[in-house]
Scaffold this motif. Sequence first.
Motif, mmCIF file in Angstrom:
data_model
loop_
_atom_site.group_PDB
_atom_site.id
_atom_site.type_symbol
_atom_site.label_atom_id
_atom_site.label_comp_id
_atom_site.label_asym_id
_atom_site.label_seq_id
_atom_site.Cartn_x
_atom_site.Cartn_y
_atom_site.Cartn_z
ATOM 1 N N ARG A 1 37.473 51.243 34.896
ATOM 2 C CA ARG A 1 38.377 50.121 35.195
ATOM 3 C C ARG A 1 37.792 49.236 36.283
ATOM 4 O O ARG A 1 37.265 49.749 37.278
ATOM 5 C CB ARG A 1 39.739 50.622 35.672
ATOM 6 N N LEU A 2 37.904 47.939 36.072
ATOM 7 C CA LEU A 2 37.601 46.965 37.118
ATOM 8 C C LEU A 2 38.952 46.358 37.487
ATOM 9 O O LEU A 2 39.617 45.764 36.633
ATOM 10 C CB LEU A 2 36.653 45.888 36.588
ATOM 11 N N ILE A 3 39.338 46.525 38.753
ATOM 12 C CA ILE A 3 40.706 46.185 39.150
ATOM 13 C C ILE A 3 40.714 44.986 40.090
ATOM 14 O O ILE A 3 39.868 44.898 40.993
ATOM 15 C CB ILE A 3 41.350 47.414 39.849
ATOM 16 N N SER A 4 41.663 44.087 39.892
ATOM 17 C CA SER A 4 41.853 43.029 40.895
ATOM 18 C C SER A 4 43.175 43.303 41.611
ATOM 19 O O SER A 4 44.169 43.685 40.971
ATOM 20 C CB SER A 4 41.835 41.644 40.250
ATOM 21 N N GLU A 5 43.171 43.112 42.911
ATOM 22 C CA GLU A 5 44.384 43.345 43.692
ATOM 23 C C GLU A 5 45.113 42.036 43.974
ATOM 24 O O GLU A 5 46.256 42.047 44.428
ATOM 25 C CB GLU A 5 44.020 44.011 45.026
ATOM 26 N N THR A 6 44.429 40.916 43.793
ATOM 27 C CA THR A 6 45.047 39.625 44.095
ATOM 28 C C THR A 6 44.942 38.702 42.878
ATOM 29 O O THR A 6 44.064 38.886 42.032
ATOM 30 C CB THR A 6 44.307 38.930 45.257
ATOM 31 N N GLU A 7 45.824 37.729 42.839
ATOM 32 C CA GLU A 7 45.783 36.772 41.717
ATOM 33 C C GLU A 7 44.442 36.035 41.734
ATOM 34 O O GLU A 7 43.892 35.708 40.687
ATOM 35 C CB GLU A 7 46.941 35.765 41.807
ATOM 36 N N ASP A 8 43.910 35.793 42.943
ATOM 37 C CA ASP A 8 42.620 35.084 43.085
ATOM 38 C C ASP A 8 41.514 35.752 42.284
ATOM 39 O O ASP A 8 40.673 35.104 41.674
ATOM 40 C CB ASP A 8 42.154 35.115 44.548
ATOM 41 N N ASP A 9 41.489 37.099 42.358
ATOM 42 C CA ASP A 9 40.404 37.853 41.702
ATOM 43 C C ASP A 9 40.613 37.999 40.202
ATOM 44 O O ASP A 9 39.715 38.450 39.488
ATOM 45 C CB ASP A 9 40.275 39.251 42.325
ATOM 46 N N THR A 10 41.814 37.654 39.715
ATOM 47 C CA THR A 10 42.102 37.859 38.291
ATOM 48 C C THR A 10 41.176 37.023 37.422
ATOM 49 O O THR A 10 40.776 37.451 36.333
ATOM 50 C CB THR A 10 43.591 37.543 37.981
ATOM 51 N N SER A 11 40.770 35.833 37.917
ATOM 52 C CA SER A 11 39.887 34.988 37.083
ATOM 53 C C SER A 11 38.509 35.658 36.931
ATOM 54 O O SER A 11 37.889 35.579 35.867
ATOM 55 C CB SER A 11 39.765 33.597 37.678
ATOM 56 N N THR A 12 38.035 36.339 37.991
ATOM 57 C CA THR A 12 36.756 37.071 37.886
ATOM 58 C C THR A 12 36.881 38.135 36.798
ATOM 59 O O THR A 12 35.983 38.328 35.970
ATOM 60 C CB THR A 12 36.436 37.779 39.236
ATOM 61 N N LEU A 13 38.013 38.812 36.839
ATOM 62 C CA LEU A 13 38.270 39.872 35.873
ATOM 63 C C LEU A 13 38.289 39.334 34.443
ATOM 64 O O LEU A 13 37.728 39.929 33.524
ATOM 65 C CB LEU A 13 39.634 40.467 36.211
ATOM 66 N N GLN A 14 38.933 38.174 34.283
ATOM 67 C CA GLN A 14 39.015 37.569 32.952
ATOM 68 C C GLN A 14 37.624 37.199 32.447
ATOM 69 O O GLN A 14 37.304 37.397 31.275
ATOM 70 C CB GLN A 14 39.889 36.293 32.997
ATOM 71 N N ARG A 15 36.788 36.686 33.360
ATOM 72 C CA ARG A 15 35.432 36.306 32.947
ATOM 73 C C ARG A 15 34.644 37.543 32.500
ATOM 74 O O ARG A 15 33.913 37.526 31.521
ATOM 75 C CB ARG A 15 34.699 35.607 34.100
ATOM 76 N N GLU A 16 34.804 38.641 33.275
ATOM 77 C CA GLU A 16 34.083 39.869 32.919
ATOM 78 C C GLU A 16 34.616 40.436 31.596
ATOM 79 O O GLU A 16 33.847 40.937 30.782
ATOM 80 C CB GLU A 16 34.217 40.889 34.065
ATOM 81 N N TYR A 17 35.921 40.315 31.400
ATOM 82 C CA TYR A 17 36.544 40.799 30.152
ATOM 83 C C TYR A 17 35.936 40.062 28.952
ATOM 84 O O TYR A 17 35.518 40.670 27.972
ATOM 85 C CB TYR A 17 38.058 40.565 30.243
ATOM 86 N N GLN A 18 35.869 38.730 29.071
ATOM 87 C CA GLN A 18 35.312 37.904 27.995
ATOM 88 C C GLN A 18 33.855 38.304 27.721
ATOM 89 O O GLN A 18 33.438 38.449 26.571
ATOM 90 C CB GLN A 18 35.406 36.424 28.397
ATOM 91 N N ALA A 19 33.073 38.498 28.821
ATOM 92 C CA ALA A 19 31.661 38.878 28.666
ATOM 93 C C ALA A 19 31.554 40.249 27.993
ATOM 94 O O ALA A 19 30.678 40.464 27.147
ATOM 95 C CB ALA A 19 30.971 38.891 30.022
ATOM 96 N N CYS A 20 32.446 41.177 28.358
ATOM 97 C CA CYS A 20 32.423 42.515 27.740
ATOM 98 C C CYS A 20 32.609 42.391 26.229
ATOM 99 O O CYS A 20 31.879 43.008 25.449
ATOM 100 C CB CYS A 20 33.538 43.396 28.305
ATOM 101 N N LEU A 21 33.589 41.571 25.824
ATOM 102 C CA LEU A 21 33.845 41.418 24.387
ATOM 103 C C LEU A 21 32.623 40.820 23.695
ATOM 104 O O LEU A 21 32.195 41.279 22.636
ATOM 105 C CB LEU A 21 35.062 40.521 24.152
ATOM 106 N N GLU A 22 32.030 39.802 24.330
ATOM 107 C CA GLU A 22 30.860 39.150 23.721
ATOM 108 C C GLU A 22 29.649 40.081 23.701
ATOM 109 O O GLU A 22 28.749 39.941 22.880
ATOM 110 C CB GLU A 22 30.553 37.832 24.444
#
Length: 504
Positions: free
Chosen positions: A123-144
């Motif tokens: 798991r890669l976890i974000s604790e703040t809303e700010d970090d959620t965009s980093t998480l989304q980018r990594e999620y997209q890259a994982c799928l690709e």
Amino acid sequence: MKKTSVWKDDAEASHYSPLQTDLNVDVAIIGGGITGITAGYLLAHAGKSVAVLEALQIGGGTTGFSTGNLYAVVDERLYILQAKFDTDTIHDVAASRTAAIQQVENIIRGFSIDCDFHRTPFRLISETEDDTSTLQREYQACLEAGLEAYIDTMAPVPFYISAALRIEDQAQFNPMQYVKALATHIQGTGCAIFEHSKVVSIKEGSPNILYTENGSVTAENIIHATHSPKGIMAVHGLLGPYREYVLAARLNSGDYPEGICWVLNKPHHYSTRTYTSKSGENYLLVLGEPHKVGQKEANEACFDSLEAYLRTRFDIKSVEYRWSAQHYKAADSLPYIGALHPKSSVYIATGFAADGLTYGTLAAMIISDLILGIKNPWSKVYAPYRHNPLKTAGRFIKENANVFAQYLKDIPYHADVETVSSIVPGEGKTVEIEGEKFAAYRDESAELHLISAVCTHMKCIVNWNEEAKSWDCPCHGSRFTVDGQVIEGPAIANLPKKETNNLP
Ligand SMILES: Cc1cc2nc3c(=O)[nH]c(=O)nc-3n(C[C@H](O)[C@H](O)[C@H](O)COP(=O)(O)OP(=O)(O)OC[C@H]3O[C@@H](n4cnc5c(N)ncnc54)[C@H](O)[C@@H]3O)c2cc1C
């Protein structure tokens, strides 16, 4: 609290004799960590005669001081790699790392190795809303990259999260138990293992010859499985050495979190996992606080920061183990694995960052295929002679500017103290005596240990590491004991000793 890794207590001690003769083999491997022992297994299994020369004990380098996590993603993030390279590259990275994890599992199952290997989520976890965009980018890259990834709003941790990226079927094990057990299975099956056999010089040619103090190995091929290759090589200008810290703690509750858990935090993430020892004790491990080797004063405080981090998130009862170790980041964020150049019989495996249990296994797979003449689908991606100056430029400039700054820092030279008499027991300081630079350490019984402060690799001035009680080179990461013996890094020669009579 024990100042060593939690893995050691559960691993059998190894007792291989030092090399005391001259040998002739197909492949000589320098280093008995996960890279060297896996390569030894694969090559001996394929019929090659192999010798592994280990300076300390099997698993006694970084492998035995890691955190034992195996995952397909990377410390630097796949989306950053994708931006530097392309989608095909991150696809290759994810596929090759997944294959390496499977290789570890196959070996464990094949030899019935008892090392607490189990599949578990990452798991890669974000604790703040700010970090959620980093998480989304990594999620997209994982799928690709072809990974099956999910975004969750909850995770099995006792603190608030804004989101979590989850990948199932990653793995954890006790890395020291694993390499030590694998070594026992390959010793004598075409592979000869030697401990306490430091390679003190290397003659490259046809054939190559490795020299230890009491014997030599002549070999058609040599593999530098030393984490950072030994000697002066261009690749050292492409590597940044980083030190990182680990605590193993017990919780008041029995609520130990499952899986590999990286929590985003600026500028880096913290990594936690649970380990259940052979005696059934649970430990929560936390890894973090990275810094350039030899460039942080008062580095004991890194453990305090780690403990503070843990205590704000978990119900900590006691901290039982603490340790530190180092890794090497590659300029373009991909490791350097393979022959030095297409026709070379000298192979390197480095630049793994903190992902090297998987990359080390992958390096063994790629290098053994190259030596055996088998086509490997990923050898080009990681080839040390790949040319990608644009992708390398950012960190290359940053790391080399940093190395250059370390040289400049010493012109004119400013020693820590003017006289050795001012150094108190337990302290290490640099001092200038008759125009020469020395590293002086006074031990707890007040005896002075005086050695040259000029790194034998590329002549940078070493700095004191108060936590590990070692002299660390801030340029390329070589480390030395208080008596000048090389511990790790690219240096081969020890720091010479100086007589301690008639000193200022
Ligand atoms: C704190 C920390 C935590 C980490 N956690 C993880 C993790 O959870 N997952 C992950 O994938 N990666 C992790 N890593 C990275 C990983 O541990 C390393 O990349 C990996 O162990 C490297 O393995 P190796 O066999 O290449 O090197 P090493 O394990 O360092 O082995 C090299 C060996 O070479 C020997 N040697 C050196 N010089 C000589 C010489 N002259 N002659 C003979 N022998 C010599 C050394 O004694 C050593 O045993 C972590 C790294 C750190 C620093």
